[in-house]
Design a protein around this motif. Sequence first.
Motif, PDB file in Angstrom:
ATOM      1  N   MET A 196       0.848  -1.170   0.000  1.00  0.00           N
ATOM      2  CA  MET A 196       0.000   0.000   0.000  1.00  0.00           C
ATOM      3  C   MET A 196       0.896   1.235   0.000  1.00  0.00           C
ATOM      4  O   MET A 196       1.788   1.369   0.814  1.00  0.00           O
ATOM      5  CB  MET A 196      -0.882  -0.033   1.252  1.00  0.00           C
ATOM      6  N   SER A 197       0.674   2.127  -0.907  1.00  0.00           N
ATOM      7  CA  SER A 197       1.505   3.319  -0.990  1.00  0.00           C
ATOM      8  C   SER A 197       1.112   4.310   0.095  1.00  0.00           C
ATOM      9  O   SER A 197       0.022   4.247   0.651  1.00  0.00           O
ATOM     10  CB  SER A 197       1.360   3.978  -2.362  1.00  0.00           C
ATOM     11  N   ALA A 198       2.017   5.242   0.390  1.00  0.00           N
ATOM     12  CA  ALA A 198       1.771   6.221   1.443  1.00  0.00           C
ATOM     13  C   ALA A 198       0.543   7.062   1.148  1.00  0.00           C
ATOM     14  O   ALA A 198      -0.176   7.462   2.046  1.00  0.00           O
ATOM     15  CB  ALA A 198       2.996   7.109   1.627  1.00  0.00           C
ATOM     16  N   SER A 199       0.271   7.328  -0.132  1.00  0.00           N
ATOM     17  CA  SER A 199      -0.867   8.168  -0.477  1.00  0.00           C
ATOM     18  C   SER A 199      -2.194   7.452  -0.280  1.00  0.00           C
ATOM     19  O   SER A 199      -3.218   8.085  -0.150  1.00  0.00           O
ATOM     20  CB  SER A 199      -0.742   8.662  -1.921  1.00  0.00           C
ATOM     21  N   SER A 200      -2.201   6.111  -0.260  1.00  0.00           N
ATOM     22  CA  SER A 200      -3.456   5.390  -0.090  1.00  0.00           C
ATOM     23  C   SER A 200      -3.611   4.811   1.318  1.00  0.00           C
ATOM     24  O   SER A 200      -4.525   4.039   1.562  1.00  0.00           O
ATOM     25  CB  SER A 200      -3.556   4.274  -1.118  1.00  0.00           C
ATOM     26  N   THR A 201      -2.747   5.185   2.249  1.00  0.00           N
ATOM     27  CA  THR A 201      -2.848   4.726   3.621  1.00  0.00           C
ATOM     28  C   THR A 201      -4.077   5.347   4.261  1.00  0.00           C
ATOM     29  O   THR A 201      -4.251   6.560   4.204  1.00  0.00           O
ATOM     30  CB  THR A 201      -1.591   5.128   4.425  1.00  0.00           C
ATOM     31  N   PRO A 202      -4.946   4.535   4.864  1.00  0.00           N
ATOM     32  CA  PRO A 202      -6.137   5.100   5.495  1.00  0.00           C
ATOM     33  C   PRO A 202      -5.775   5.970   6.696  1.00  0.00           C
ATOM     34  O   PRO A 202      -4.879   5.629   7.461  1.00  0.00           O
ATOM     35  CB  PRO A 202      -6.940   3.874   5.915  1.00  0.00           C
ATOM     36  N   VAL A 203      -6.476   7.096   6.823  1.00  0.00           N
ATOM     37  CA  VAL A 203      -6.245   8.011   7.941  1.00  0.00           C
ATOM     38  C   VAL A 203      -7.577   8.361   8.584  1.00  0.00           C
ATOM     39  O   VAL A 203      -8.623   8.303   7.947  1.00  0.00           O
ATOM     40  CB  VAL A 203      -5.521   9.301   7.490  1.00  0.00           C
ATOM     41  N   ASP A 204      -7.517   8.750   9.869  1.00  0.00           N
ATOM     42  CA  ASP A 204      -8.738   9.164  10.552  1.00  0.00           C
ATOM     43  C   ASP A 204      -9.009  10.645  10.295  1.00  0.00           C
ATOM     44  O   ASP A 204      -8.306  11.279   9.515  1.00  0.00           O
ATOM     45  CB  ASP A 204      -8.658   8.849  12.051  1.00  0.00           C
ATOM     46  N   ALA A 205     -10.019  11.195  10.943  1.00  0.00           N
ATOM     47  CA  ALA A 205     -10.429  12.578  10.719  1.00  0.00           C
ATOM     48  C   ALA A 205      -9.328  13.581  11.049  1.00  0.00           C
ATOM     49  O   ALA A 205      -9.259  14.653  10.447  1.00  0.00           O
ATOM     50  CB  ALA A 205     -11.675  12.894  11.525  1.00  0.00           C
ATOM     51  N   SER A 206      -8.447  13.237  11.988  1.00  0.00           N
ATOM     52  CA  SER A 206      -7.371  14.159  12.363  1.00  0.00           C
ATOM     53  C   SER A 206      -6.124  13.976  11.509  1.00  0.00           C
ATOM     54  O   SER A 206      -5.130  14.655  11.703  1.00  0.00           O
ATOM     55  CB  SER A 206      -7.013  13.999  13.842  1.00  0.00           C
ATOM     56  N   GLY A 207      -6.162  13.023  10.553  1.00  0.00           N
ATOM     57  CA  GLY A 207      -5.025  12.802   9.673  1.00  0.00           C
ATOM     58  C   GLY A 207      -4.045  11.751  10.167  1.00  0.00           C
ATOM     59  O   GLY A 207      -3.035  11.500   9.524  1.00  0.00           O
ATOM     60  N   GLU A 208      -4.345  11.122  11.308  1.00  0.00           N
ATOM     61  CA  GLU A 208      -3.474  10.080  11.844  1.00  0.00           C
ATOM     62  C   GLU A 208      -3.704   8.777  11.077  1.00  0.00           C
ATOM     63  O   GLU A 208      -4.837   8.451  10.722  1.00  0.00           O
ATOM     64  CB  GLU A 208      -3.762   9.847  13.329  1.00  0.00           C
ATOM     65  N   PRO A 209      -2.650   7.997  10.813  1.00  0.00           N
ATOM     66  CA  PRO A 209      -2.830   6.731  10.096  1.00  0.00           C
ATOM     67  C   PRO A 209      -3.640   5.737  10.926  1.00  0.00           C
ATOM     68  O   PRO A 209      -3.515   5.690  12.141  1.00  0.00           O
ATOM     69  CB  PRO A 209      -1.412   6.231   9.879  1.00  0.00           C
ATOM     70  N   ILE A 210      -4.469   4.971  10.267  1.00  0.00           N
ATOM     71  CA  ILE A 210      -5.266   3.940  10.914  1.00  0.00           C
ATOM     72  C   ILE A 210      -4.533   2.614  10.725  1.00  0.00           C
ATOM     73  O   ILE A 210      -4.218   2.235   9.599  1.00  0.00           O
ATOM     74  CB  ILE A 210      -6.669   3.856  10.290  1.00  0.00           C
ATOM     75  N   PRO A 211      -4.238   1.903  11.824  1.00  0.00           N
ATOM     76  CA  PRO A 211      -3.546   0.620  11.687  1.00  0.00           C
ATOM     77  C   PRO A 211      -4.356  -0.358  10.840  1.00  0.00           C
ATOM     78  O   PRO A 211      -5.556  -0.500  11.023  1.00  0.00           O
ATOM     79  CB  PRO A 211      -3.426   0.118  13.126  1.00  0.00           C
ATOM     80  N   THR A 212      -3.701  -1.029   9.905  1.00  0.00           N
ATOM     81  CA  THR A 212      -4.359  -2.003   9.043  1.00  0.00           C
ATOM     82  C   THR A 212      -4.482  -3.338   9.766  1.00  0.00           C
ATOM     83  O   THR A 212      -3.862  -3.555  10.811  1.00  0.00           O
ATOM     84  CB  THR A 212      -3.568  -2.197   7.747  1.00  0.00           C
ATOM     85  N   SER A 213      -5.249  -4.257   9.194  1.00  0.00           N
ATOM     86  CA  SER A 213      -5.437  -5.559   9.823  1.00  0.00           C
ATOM     87  C   SER A 213      -4.119  -6.320   9.956  1.00  0.00           C
ATOM     88  O   SER A 213      -3.907  -7.024  10.939  1.00  0.00           O
ATOM     89  CB  SER A 213      -6.457  -6.388   9.046  1.00  0.00           C
ATOM     90  N   SER A 214      -3.214  -6.170   8.995  1.00  0.00           N
ATOM     91  CA  SER A 214      -1.935  -6.879   9.093  1.00  0.00           C
ATOM     92  C   SER A 214      -1.087  -6.332  10.242  1.00  0.00           C
ATOM     93  O   SER A 214      -0.413  -7.093  10.934  1.00  0.00           O
ATOM     94  CB  SER A 214      -1.168  -6.800   7.773  1.00  0.00           C
ATOM     95  N   VAL A 215      -1.144  -5.035  10.468  1.00  0.00           N
ATOM     96  CA  VAL A 215      -0.416  -4.431  11.596  1.00  0.00           C
ATOM     97  C   VAL A 215      -1.022  -4.909  12.907  1.00  0.00           C
ATOM     98  O   VAL A 215      -0.306  -5.289  13.845  1.00  0.00           O
ATOM     99  CB  VAL A 215      -0.444  -2.887  11.514  1.00  0.00           C
ATOM    100  N   LEU A 216      -2.352  -4.918  12.979  1.00  0.00           N
ATOM    101  CA  LEU A 216      -3.017  -5.370  14.202  1.00  0.00           C
ATOM    102  C   LEU A 216      -2.757  -6.851  14.470  1.00  0.00           C
ATOM    103  O   LEU A 216      -2.548  -7.242  15.621  1.00  0.00           O
ATOM    104  CB  LEU A 216      -4.515  -5.093  14.118  1.00  0.00           C
ATOM    105  N   MET A 217      -2.739  -7.662  13.425  1.00  0.00           N
ATOM    106  CA  MET A 217      -2.466  -9.087  13.594  1.00  0.00           C
ATOM    107  C   MET A 217      -1.035  -9.297  14.102  1.00  0.00           C
ATOM    108  O   MET A 217      -0.800 -10.099  15.002  1.00  0.00           O
ATOM    109  CB  MET A 217      -2.678  -9.838  12.281  1.00  0.00           C
ATOM    110  N   ALA A 218      -0.099  -8.568  13.536  1.00  0.00           N
ATOM    111  CA  ALA A 218       1.299  -8.691  13.957  1.00  0.00           C
ATOM    112  C   ALA A 218       1.478  -8.253  15.410  1.00  0.00           C
ATOM    113  O   ALA A 218       2.320  -8.787  16.123  1.00  0.00           O
ATOM    114  CB  ALA A 218       2.194  -7.862  13.039  1.00  0.00           C
TER     115      ALA A 218
END
Length: 93
Positions: free
Chosen positions: A1-23
């Motif tokens: 996933m590229s940096a531009s398509s990383t999901p972010v919350d309303a404040s602009g903070e990155p949202i951890p993906t399922s792979s990050v949470l699983m790890a």
Amino acid sequence: MSASSTPVDASGEPIPTSSVLMAASKHIAVRCRPENVAFLNCKKKDPNPEKCLEKGRQVTRCVFNLVCAGMLLFCELVMSSAGYIELVLPFSV
């Protein structure tokens, strides 16, 4: 996933993906246990979802802080070992 398509919350903070949470799941289970237990106990006592929103937020906050702190620590180790920069974390990890 590229940096531009990383999901972010309303404040602009990155949202951890399922792979990050699983790890991080084993670390989350240990570090966020009190928050998880309090949330589950709340859900047992009252099936009304609104009654446990604050407990759920505490779980989410714990996980988010753990994941973000881990990423910051990792980045600091990589950058400092490469001799690029020396970071100081604003909180204890």
